[in-house]
Design a protein around this motif. Structure first.
Motif, short mmCIF file in Angstrom:
data_model
loop_
_atom_site.label_atom_id
_atom_site.label_comp_id
_atom_site.label_asym_id
_atom_site.label_seq_id
_atom_site.Cartn_x
_atom_site.Cartn_y
_atom_site.Cartn_z
N ILE A 15 15.27 1.52 -5.94
CA ILE A 15 16.46 0.67 -5.90
C ILE A 15 16.58 -0.01 -7.25
CG2 ILE A 15 17.58 -1.30 -4.78
CD1 ILE A 15 15.50 -0.31 -2.38
N PHE A 16 17.53 0.45 -8.07
CA PHE A 16 17.70 -0.07 -9.42
C PHE A 16 18.72 -1.21 -9.41
CE2 PHE A 16 16.42 4.40 -10.24
CZ PHE A 16 15.27 4.15 -10.98
N LEU A 17 18.28 -2.40 -9.81
CA LEU A 17 19.13 -3.59 -9.85
C LEU A 17 19.66 -3.72 -11.28
CD1 LEU A 17 16.61 -5.92 -7.97
CD2 LEU A 17 18.21 -4.26 -6.99
N VAL A 18 20.88 -3.21 -11.49
CA VAL A 18 21.42 -3.08 -12.84
C VAL A 18 21.93 -4.43 -13.34
CG1 VAL A 18 23.10 -1.88 -14.29
CG2 VAL A 18 22.02 -0.68 -12.37
N PRO A 32 8.61 4.53 6.97
CA PRO A 32 7.81 5.60 6.34
C PRO A 32 8.20 5.84 4.89
CG PRO A 32 8.62 6.27 8.50
CD PRO A 32 9.31 5.00 8.17
N VAL A 33 9.42 5.44 4.53
CA VAL A 33 9.89 5.62 3.16
C VAL A 33 9.77 4.27 2.44
CG1 VAL A 33 11.79 6.36 1.67
CG2 VAL A 33 11.53 7.36 3.95
N ALA A 34 8.84 4.18 1.48
CA ALA A 34 8.64 2.93 0.74
C ALA A 34 9.84 2.65 -0.16
CB ALA A 34 7.36 3.03 -0.10
N LYS A 35 10.12 1.36 -0.40
CA LYS A 35 11.23 0.95 -1.27
C LYS A 35 10.67 0.29 -2.53
CE LYS A 35 13.76 2.12 2.26
NZ LYS A 35 14.40 3.44 2.30
N ILE A 36 11.09 0.80 -3.67
CA ILE A 36 10.62 0.27 -4.96
C ILE A 36 11.81 -0.36 -5.68
CG2 ILE A 36 9.50 0.83 -7.16
CD1 ILE A 36 8.27 3.29 -5.74
N PHE A 37 11.79 -1.67 -5.80
CA PHE A 37 12.89 -2.41 -6.42
C PHE A 37 12.60 -2.60 -7.91
CE2 PHE A 37 13.20 -3.36 -1.98
CZ PHE A 37 14.56 -3.57 -1.74
N ASP A 84 22.83 -10.70 3.96
CA ASP A 84 21.52 -10.07 3.76
C ASP A 84 21.37 -8.80 4.58
OD1 ASP A 84 20.62 -11.98 1.94
OD2 ASP A 84 19.86 -13.30 3.51
N VAL A 85 21.89 -8.81 5.80
CA VAL A 85 21.72 -7.63 6.66
C VAL A 85 22.49 -6.45 6.09
CG1 VAL A 85 23.67 -8.18 8.20
CG2 VAL A 85 21.74 -6.82 9.05
N LYS A 86 23.63 -6.69 5.45
CA LYS A 86 24.38 -5.60 4.85
C LYS A 86 23.65 -5.04 3.64
CE LYS A 86 29.08 -6.59 6.39
NZ LYS A 86 30.49 -6.77 5.97
N LEU A 87 23.09 -5.95 2.85
CA LEU A 87 22.33 -5.49 1.68
C LEU A 87 21.09 -4.72 2.13
CD1 LEU A 87 22.69 -5.74 -1.39
CD2 LEU A 87 20.95 -7.51 -1.34
N LYS A 88 20.48 -5.16 3.21
CA LYS A 88 19.31 -4.47 3.74
C LYS A 88 19.69 -3.07 4.20
CE LYS A 88 15.34 -5.45 6.74
NZ LYS A 88 14.75 -6.43 7.66
N ASN A 89 20.84 -2.93 4.82
CA ASN A 89 21.32 -1.62 5.25
C ASN A 89 21.60 -0.72 4.05
OD1 ASN A 89 21.37 -0.81 7.88
ND2 ASN A 89 23.38 -1.61 8.35
N ILE A 90 22.17 -1.30 3.00
CA ILE A 90 22.49 -0.52 1.80
C ILE A 90 21.21 -0.05 1.12
CG2 ILE A 90 23.49 -0.66 -0.53
CD1 ILE A 90 25.54 -2.68 0.72
N THR A 91 20.26 -0.97 0.91
CA THR A 91 19.02 -0.59 0.23
C THR A 91 18.19 0.37 1.07
OG1 THR A 91 17.93 -2.60 1.06
CG2 THR A 91 18.90 -2.71 -1.14
N GLY A 92 18.42 0.36 2.38
CA GLY A 92 17.72 1.30 3.25
C GLY A 92 18.09 2.74 3.00
N ARG A 93 19.20 2.97 2.28
CA ARG A 93 19.63 4.35 1.99
C ARG A 93 18.83 4.97 0.85
NH1 ARG A 93 21.70 4.78 6.75
NH2 ARG A 93 23.10 3.07 7.19
N ALA A 94 17.99 4.18 0.16
CA ALA A 94 17.18 4.72 -0.93
C ALA A 94 15.98 5.44 -0.34
CB ALA A 94 16.73 3.60 -1.86
N GLY A 95 15.90 6.73 -0.55
CA GLY A 95 14.80 7.53 0.00
C GLY A 95 15.17 8.13 1.34
N GLY A 107 0.82 -1.20 0.00
CA GLY A 107 0.00 0.00 0.00
C GLY A 107 0.86 1.26 0.00
N ALA A 108 1.94 1.25 0.80
CA ALA A 108 2.83 2.40 0.86
C ALA A 108 3.51 2.64 -0.49
CB ALA A 108 3.88 2.18 1.95
#
Length: 834
Positions: A508-511, A319-324, A487-498, A67-68
């Protein structure tokens, strides 16, 4: 009621019409990103907005996040035209407690006025009041309010939440308030890296300043001898805090472990384990706060804090949604697909080939972008490619920063050129003053494209609208295969989006994710694995190696050596203190009886063969006991013991003495080189570092050497020469050598005392940590001035003028005696002093 919304949400999500509408929204979102002002269907917008409202009321966090995501995309695509979206979003954010997003709505759509029903209006007012605390000027999210209530109730708290939930900032606010209320209290904050020390210390200062308390609280970031203010916050890595604890007589009222999942880090997790135990031995019932980004690590501290009852505070919602979004260049187009979807949208590439820099500029145009790269070299190269494609901005702030890099690093270091085009790179071994310049430019939005290594995963807060990921993996030493990023490191990295209070969502653009070495990063595990401390994990999986370590085996891989020696020394310490049985009966340990017996026998035999005092062994936790035994015996057998005493850093004998001692430490496996080409090379750079040579001067000499010794057909890389120096200084000198010399100093002091010698040996490791040996430079760095600015001040001020304290420095600054400092250095001092 939530059961109704769960069923309704499930029905909507399974409906083909919903999927078609969502695909249409995603298409509009992508085209709006690439070519703003794209067209959309208003009826589809309305239906999706209604669906988002239902999803927000579901009990499943994944459905709420859906929903977010939808709502954030709708606001980006049609917020200014489909006016009914604003009250819908206002209601959804209010119901979920996302009050930062309500403030963001008002900021982004100030011209849109609306009235809700009296019930909804009163409901929001009450919710807002319930989520407001006197100590903080803005309403909190539901998660933040529950966390604050738990902290304020003096509970020991363990919290797991995504990176962008604002947990660290809230905890820092709480600690500052508590120190002031108590009037006299110490707080210890443990962070995983030196880079994060700077960030957390700056955050504390800014919070204290906003409350008018910047002169009441001391922030201590390096171990020092002497007294502290009555309200002091110690922000340190586990290595620094462990050294500080060895001095004794320090009692902490609060312990905050940030990025606490690092207790499962293979190389340094065991020392974190030992540091926490040591602090608890010396402090009486401090309030303990454990913070991490993943619930997998929630119970990793049960053995460390076996008698502590934690209040657990967790959430998966941000509060900040993540769009992969998967990004794949194909011929003349870029194909974009939302993660776990078969629906793709193609847009024209508008560039040739498929360079990462072109992809970033195509999809991240006019937005802030983080580009994650695995290696430092890749960061520099990507930043260079981005800068080549962008015009020079002629912004005074950027030109000033570029000039600073030219003056303090090297004129041809890529960062100087990149900054003039709004591009930067960031990695942990960059000098602290350079990192701070880059971070400030990113936060002030002068730099819109920043290329980073895993410093993002270690908590350095540099959020941006877009994050570009390219084949992420964990780098390893040469000639060893790279491994999967945790996984926890990747989660921390992707958390920087937004960024909270700035974006409703982050992309989060997966190139070219179809070409990644590891393609399972975003697959949901059937059952998430509970993490345990490295200490127990290694014992479970490699008990034979630990037994070999206890028996004296040395390791070529210095990272493994660090881990194995620390575990062995921890076991010996616990045997000496008669707490070994408790450790070996912990629920995390899964050894059978035969394995336990073999391990216990090895510990007992080893302990009986110790030549050194248990206290000395404890003070050097990362150096093998056998290696310490050999060093102790070697020094004890030495006839000319005075020749092994380390001289003052200004002594002409320093280089020769360093070479001699390092050869010995290397021969008995206490010290290993990683980046230096030889011990002589290391000794040269160490001498210059300790004696206060600027990093620019050291780099210039490295460049000259590389030019002289390189292949005549190849132009040597300034970036590589620069990286060589900063890697040697940060790793070989400030970490490995300092650790080895700390051990050497303690053992030599023991031998000198036992033999009745009156010689005192210099604590060279302390000078290494500081990067200087003159009293004035040491005082300046102790006050909080960066090393390079301290060196600048030292050159400007007459040699007979002392700067013993903060007030003297402030007087010099206010009386304009430091006007010739570089503008960046003056800004640093102005922030520190005023």
């Amino acid at each position: 009621m939530s059961n109704f919304f769960d069923k309704l949400s499930a029905k909507i999500l399974g409906d083909d019409a919903y999927q078609a509408a969502y695909n249409e929204l995603f298409s509009s979102y992508v085209h709006n990103m690439a070519e703003p002002q794209c067209e959309y269907d208003i009826e589809t917008i309305r239906k999706l907005a209604a669906s988002a409202q239902y999803f927000y009321r579901a009990s499943d966090p994944k459905v709420v996040n859906e929903g977010a995501t939808i709502l954030s995309m709708l606001l980006d695509v049609a917020g200014k035209e489909a006016l009914e979206l604003i009250p819908i979003a206002n209601s959804a954010f209010s119901s979920s407690g996302d009050f930062p997003n309500i403030n963001l709505l008002k900021e982004k759509f100030p011209e849109i006025n609306f009235r809700t029903t009296l019930y909804d209006e009163q409901h929001q007012i009450i919710r807002k009041e319930l989520n407001t605390v006197r100590e903080i000027s803005h309403p909190l999210t539901d998660y933040q309010k529950e966390l604050w209530d738990n902290l304020s109730s003096d509970n020991d708290v363990i919290t797991a939440a995504p990176t962008s939930t604002g947990k660290t900032h809230l905890i820092l606010q709480y600690l500052i308030d508590q120190l002031i209320k108590r009037g006299s209290a110490f707080a210890a904050i443990v962070v995983p890296t030196r880079a994060l020390i700077t960030e957390v210390a700056n955050n504390i200062y800014e919070i204290a300043k906003s409350k008018g308390l910047e002169n009441d609280i001391e922030i201590c970031t390096i171990p020092k001898v002497g007294t502290f203010k009555e309200q002091t916050i110690f922000v340190m890595t586990q290595e620094r805090l462990y050294e500080l604890l060895q001095s004794g007589d320090l009692y902490f009222n609060y312990l905050f472990v940030d990025e606490a999942h690092n207790i499962s880090d293979k190389s340094r997790g065991v020392l974190l384990h030992m540091t926490l135990q040591k602090l608890l031995e010396d402090s009486l019932n401090p309030q303990i706060i454990i913070s991490m980004p993943s619930q997998q690590y929630q119970h990793a501290f049960s053995s460390v804090f076996s008698e502590v009852e934690f209040s657990e505070q967790t959430t998966d919602h941000s509060p900040v949604a993540k769009i992969f979004i998967s990004v794949r260049p194909k011929k003349t187009n870029i194909e974009l697909t939302r993660l776990n979807s078969d629906y793709s949208v193609s847009i024209p590439k508008n560039f040739k080939k498929k360079q990462l820099a072109d992809i970033v500029l195509r999809l991240g145009k006019n937005e802030s972008n983080i580009i994650y790269r695995n290696r430092k070299h890749d960061c520099e190269t990507t930043a260079e490619k981005l800068a080549e494609r962008l015009p020079q901005l002629n912004e005074p702030v950027l030109n000033e920063a570029a000039d600073y890099i030219t003056n303090f690093i090297h004129p041809n270091f890529t960062l100087a050129h990149a900054l003039t085009r709004g591009v930067a790179f960031h990695y942990g071994s960059l000098p602290g003053n350079i990192r701070r310049v880059v971070e400030e430019l990113v936060r002030s939005k002068h730099v819109k494209n920043i290329v980073c290594t895993s410093t993002l995963a270690e908590g350095v807060n540099l959020p941006a609208k877009n994050l570009f990921l390219v084949n992420p993996y964990q780098t390893t030493p040469k000639y060893q295969p790279n491994t999967r990023l945790e996984d926890v490191k990747l989660k921390n990295i992707t958390g920087r989006a937004g960024r909270m209070l700035e974006h409703f969502s982050g992309n989060i653009f997966l190139v070219e994710d179809n070409k990644w070495t590891y393609q399972d990063y975003f697959e949901e595990p059937e059952q998430p694995t509970e993490k345990i401390p490295t200490f127990y994990k290694v014992l479970n999986e490699e008990s034979k190696i630990i037994i070999s370590t206890l028996q004296g085996t040395a390791f070529d891989d210095s990272d493994k050596q660090y881990t194995y020696y620390t575990i062995a020394n921890k076991l010996l310490k616990e045997y000496e203190r008669e707490t070994l049985n408790s450790t070996l009966s912990a629920s995390e340990l899964h050894l059978n009886q035969a394995q336990l017996k073999d391990l216990t026998n090895a510990i007992e035999t080893t302990y009986s063969n110790l030549n050194i005092a248990p206290f000395t062994l404890e003070a050097n936790p990362t150096v093998g006991y056998l290696q310490q035994n050999i060093l102790y015996q070697t020094l004890n057998d030495e006839i000319n013991l005075e020749s092994w005493v380390l001289p003052h850093p200004r002594s002409k004998k320093l280089y020769g003495s360093l070479c001699k001692v390092c050869e010995l430490l290397n021969a008995i496996d206490i010290f290993k080189l990683k980046y230096s080409r030889s011990i002589e090379h290391l000794a040269v750079i160490t001498c210059k570092w300790i004696q206060g040579d600027s990093i620019r001067k050291i780099i210039a000499e490295q460049v000259q050497y590389d030019e002289k010794n390189s292949d005549p057909k190849k132009i040597p890389s300034i970036n590589k020469s620069t990286r060589t120096v900063i890697d040697i200084v940060n790793d070989d000198v400030r970490f490995r050598l300092a650790n080895a010399l700390r051990c050497y100093h303690l053992l030599l002091s023991d031998v000198l005392a036992a033999k009745g010698f009156d010689h005192s040996t210099v604590k060279l490791h302390s000078y290494i940590e500081i990067g200087g040996c003159d009293d004035r430079i040491i005082n300046l760095i102790g006050i909080g001035v960066s090393r390079e600015t301290a060196l600048e001040i030292n050159k400007l001020i007459p040699q007979n003028l002392e700067i013993p304290n903060f007030s003297t420095l402030k007087k010099l600054f206010n009386e304009k005696h430091l006007e010739q400092l570089h503008p960046i250095s003056k800004k640093e001092l102005n922030k520190l002093l005023n």
